[in-house]
Write an enzyme that holds these catalytic residues in place. Structure first.
Site, PDB file in Angstrom:
ATOM      1  N   ARG A 102       0.885  -1.183   0.000  1.00 21.75           N
ATOM      2  CA  ARG A 102       0.000   0.000   0.000  1.00 21.75           C
ATOM      3  C   ARG A 102       0.909   1.214   0.000  1.00 21.75           C
ATOM      4  O   ARG A 102       1.545   1.518   1.010  1.00 21.75           O
ATOM      5  CB  ARG A 102      -0.912  -0.016   1.232  1.00 21.75           C
ATOM      6  N   HIS A 129      -7.253   0.734  -6.536  1.00 25.11           N
ATOM      7  CA  HIS A 129      -7.452  -0.136  -5.370  1.00 25.11           C
ATOM      8  C   HIS A 129      -8.142  -1.416  -5.877  1.00 25.11           C
ATOM      9  O   HIS A 129      -9.307  -1.668  -5.594  1.00 25.11           O
ATOM     10  CB  HIS A 129      -8.308   0.595  -4.334  1.00 25.11           C
ATOM     11  N   GLN A 132     -10.034  -3.980  -3.600  1.00 25.60           N
ATOM     12  CA  GLN A 132     -11.329  -3.490  -3.125  1.00 25.60           C
ATOM     13  C   GLN A 132     -12.394  -3.699  -4.201  1.00 25.60           C
ATOM     14  O   GLN A 132     -13.506  -4.157  -3.913  1.00 25.60           O
ATOM     15  CB  GLN A 132     -11.232  -2.000  -2.770  1.00 25.60           C
ATOM     16  N   ASP A 224     -17.036   7.175  -1.626  1.00 30.39           N
ATOM     17  CA  ASP A 224     -15.751   7.004  -0.935  1.00 30.39           C
ATOM     18  C   ASP A 224     -15.521   8.292  -0.142  1.00 30.39           C
ATOM     19  O   ASP A 224     -16.213   9.299  -0.377  1.00 30.39           O
ATOM     20  CB  ASP A 224     -14.642   6.795  -1.996  1.00 30.39           C
ATOM     21  N   CYS A 264     -16.276   1.564   0.354  1.00 28.71           N
ATOM     22  CA  CYS A 264     -15.113   0.718   0.660  1.00 28.71           C
ATOM     23  C   CYS A 264     -14.736   0.804   2.137  1.00 28.71           C
ATOM     24  O   CYS A 264     -14.063  -0.084   2.643  1.00 28.71           O
ATOM     25  CB  CYS A 264     -13.940   1.107  -0.226  1.00 28.71           C
ATOM     26  N   ARG A 292     -13.499  -8.653   1.141  1.00 27.80           N
ATOM     27  CA  ARG A 292     -12.073  -8.409   0.919  1.00 27.80           C
ATOM     28  C   ARG A 292     -11.294  -9.686   1.224  1.00 27.80           C
ATOM     29  O   ARG A 292     -10.402 -10.079   0.483  1.00 27.80           O
ATOM     30  CB  ARG A 292     -11.563  -7.270   1.825  1.00 27.80           C
TER      31      ARG A 292
HETATM   32  N1  NVA Z   1      -9.789   6.800  -1.400  1.00 26.91           N
HETATM   33  C1  NVA Z   1      -9.478   6.306  -0.085  1.00 26.91           C
HETATM   34  C2  NVA Z   1      -9.728   4.834   0.018  1.00 26.91           C
HETATM   35  C3  NVA Z   1      -9.491   4.246   1.378  1.00 26.91           C
HETATM   36  C4  NVA Z   1      -9.651   2.751   1.420  1.00 26.91           C
HETATM   37  C5  NVA Z   1      -8.028   6.652   0.242  1.00 26.91           C
HETATM   38  O1  NVA Z   1      -7.175   6.552  -0.650  1.00 26.91           O
HETATM   39  O2  NVA Z   1      -7.753   7.047   1.381  1.00 26.91           O
HETATM   40  N1   CP Z   2     -11.180  -0.270   2.267  1.00 29.98           N
HETATM   41  C1   CP Z   2      -9.928  -0.325   2.750  1.00 29.98           C
HETATM   42  O1   CP Z   2      -8.967  -0.516   2.018  1.00 29.98           O
HETATM   43  O2   CP Z   2      -9.843  -0.184   4.095  1.00 29.98           O
HETATM   44  P1   CP Z   2      -8.516   0.034   4.955  1.00 29.98           P
HETATM   45  O3   CP Z   2      -7.955   1.385   4.582  1.00 29.98           O
HETATM   46  O4   CP Z   2      -8.993  -0.025   6.379  1.00 29.98           O
HETATM   47  O5   CP Z   2      -7.542  -1.048   4.646  1.00 29.98           O
END
Ligand code: NVA
Ligand code: CP
Length: 305
Positions: A102, A129, A132, A224, A264, A292
Site C-alpha cells: 500500500r 485499489h 477493493q 468514498d 469501501c 475483501r
Molecule cells: N480513497 C481512499 C480509500 C481508502 C480505502 C483513500 O485513498 O484514502
Molecule cells: N477499504 C480499505 O482498504 O480499508 P482500509 O484502509 O482499512 O484497509
C-alpha cells in the site's frame, strides 16, 4: 486459467474472463466448495499508509490458507531510511512468495513489481485499489446475481483510486458506470485512465454533474471518503467543494427500489454519506468489507499457489 507468478497492480492488466474466474473462485472458496492451500508460503505486507481492513484481511487470509503474513510498516524498514524500492524488492523476493504493498505513488509499486521475482499485489495506490473492486464486484454478484446490465453510480471524488478501479472493473464486466462529481478538475474522471478502461469496457463510463439525475434507476450507489489518505492539507476545500454530492435518503429515493449502497470504508458519516443511508437497510458495506478476505484469498491462491 493460469495466473501463477503474475502481479496484480490494476484491473487494466486482467482480462474479463480472468476477473470472472477469480470472482467465481472467491465465491466458491467462501462457500467452502473449493479449498486452496498456501501452506508454508509467506506474504510480505508493505504499508506506507494506514489500514484496518486491508491489513487484517490479508493477514487472516494467509493464516486461513496455511501460510504466514509479515506486517512491514515502511517507516520502520530500511526503505524509510532511503534503501531503494528495487533493492527492497530483490531482497524480499529471496524470502517471501508474494509482496502486498500500500503505497502513495502508483509508479512506486510499478518499480517494486519491476524488480520483484514474486507476485506484487496492489493494496492501494493513488491510482488504483483493485482488491477493493474485486470484493465490490463479488458483493454485487452475491446481491444482484450479475454485473452485466447494471447501473453503478459513484458519488464524490471521481478522480482518485476508488473511482478508477470501480470504473475499470465494473465496465469490463458489462455494467454502466456513472461518475457523479463536481465539474472541477480535482474530482472529475482521469481521462488517461478512462481511455485505457474504455478499450475493454462493455458497459459505458460517463459523467453526470447533477446528483439527483445521476441516481435515477441506479442499481448500485457507491461513494468514498472526500478526503483520501495524503489529502489532509486540502480537507476544508474538499469538504466545501464536494458538499452537494453526499449520498443521502433523497439520492437513494431516486435509485431503483432494490438499489444497494456500497462504500469501501472507512466512512465519514455526515460527509460523503448520511448516517441513515450507511446504517440503513440498503447498505451492504460490511458484506463488502468481509468479501475483501474472500476475494484476496482467491487472488493469492492463484498468483502464489
Ligand atoms: N480513497 C481512499 C480509500 C481508502 C480505502 C483513500 O485513498 O484514502
Ligand atoms: N477499504 C480499505 O482498504 O480499508 P482500509 O484502509 O482499512 O484497509
Amino acid at each position: 486459467m493460469d495466473m501463477k507468478g503474475r502481479h496484480f497492480l490494476t484491473l487494466l492488466d486482467y482480462r474479463k474472463a480472468e476477473i470472472e474466474y477469480l470472482l467465481d473462485l472467491a465465491i466458491r472458496m467462501k462457500k467452502g466448495e473449493e479449498k486452496r492451500s498456501l501452506k508454508n508460503k509467506s506474504l510480505a505486507m508493505l504499508f506506507q499508509k494506514a489500514s484496518t481492513r486491508t491489513r487484517v484481511s490479508f493477514e487472516v487470509g494467509m493464516t486461513q490458507l496455511g501460510g504466514h503474513a509479515l506486517f512491514m510498516d515502511m517507516s520502520t524498514t530500511q526503505l524509510g531510511r532511503g534503501e531503494t524500492v528495487g533493492d527492497t524488492a530483490q531482497t524480499l523476493s529471496r524470502y517471501v512468495d508474494g509482496i502486498m504493498a500500500r503505497l502513495y505513488k502508483h509508479t512506486d509499486i510499478e518499480e517494486l513489481a519491476k524488480y520483484a521475482k514474486v507476485p506484487v499485489i496492489n493494496a492501494l495506490t493513488d491510482l488504483y485499489h483493485p482488491c477493493q473492486t474485486m470484493a465490490d464486484m463479488m458483493t454485487v454478484i452475491e446481491k444482484k446475481g450479475k454485473i452485466a446490465g447494471l447501473k453503478v453510480v459513484f458519488y464524490g471524488d471521481c478522480g482518485f483510486n476508488m473511482f478508477n478501479s470501480t470504473a475499470i472493473g465494473f465496465s469490463k464486466l458489462g455494467a454502466d458506470v456513472v461518475a457523479c462529481c463536481p465539474n472541477l478538475p480535482n474530482y472529475t474522471i482521469n481521462e488517461k485512465v478512462m481511455e485505457r478502461a474504455r478499450k475493454e469496457a462493455i458497459g459505458k463510463i460517463s459523467v453526470e454533474h447533477d446528483a439527483m439525475k445521476a441516481a435515477k434507476d441506479a442499481d448500485v450507489i457507491m461513494t468514498d471518503v472526500w478526503v483520501s489518505m495524503g489529502q489532509d492539507a486540502e480537507k476544508a476545500k474538499r469538504l466545501q467543494e464536494l458538499k452537494d454530492y453526499q449520498v443521502n435518503s433523497k439520492i437513494m429515493a431516486q435509485a431503483k427500489k432494490d438499489a444497494i449502497f456500497m462504500h469501501c470504508l472507512p466512512a465519514h458519516r455526515g460527509e460523503e454519506v448520511s448516517a441513515d443511508v450507511i446504517d440503513g437497510k440498503q447498505s451492504v458495506v460490511f458484506d463488502e468489507a468481509e468479501n475483501r478476505l474472500h476475494a484476496q484469498k482467491a487472488i493469492m491462491a492463484e498468483l502464489m499457489g
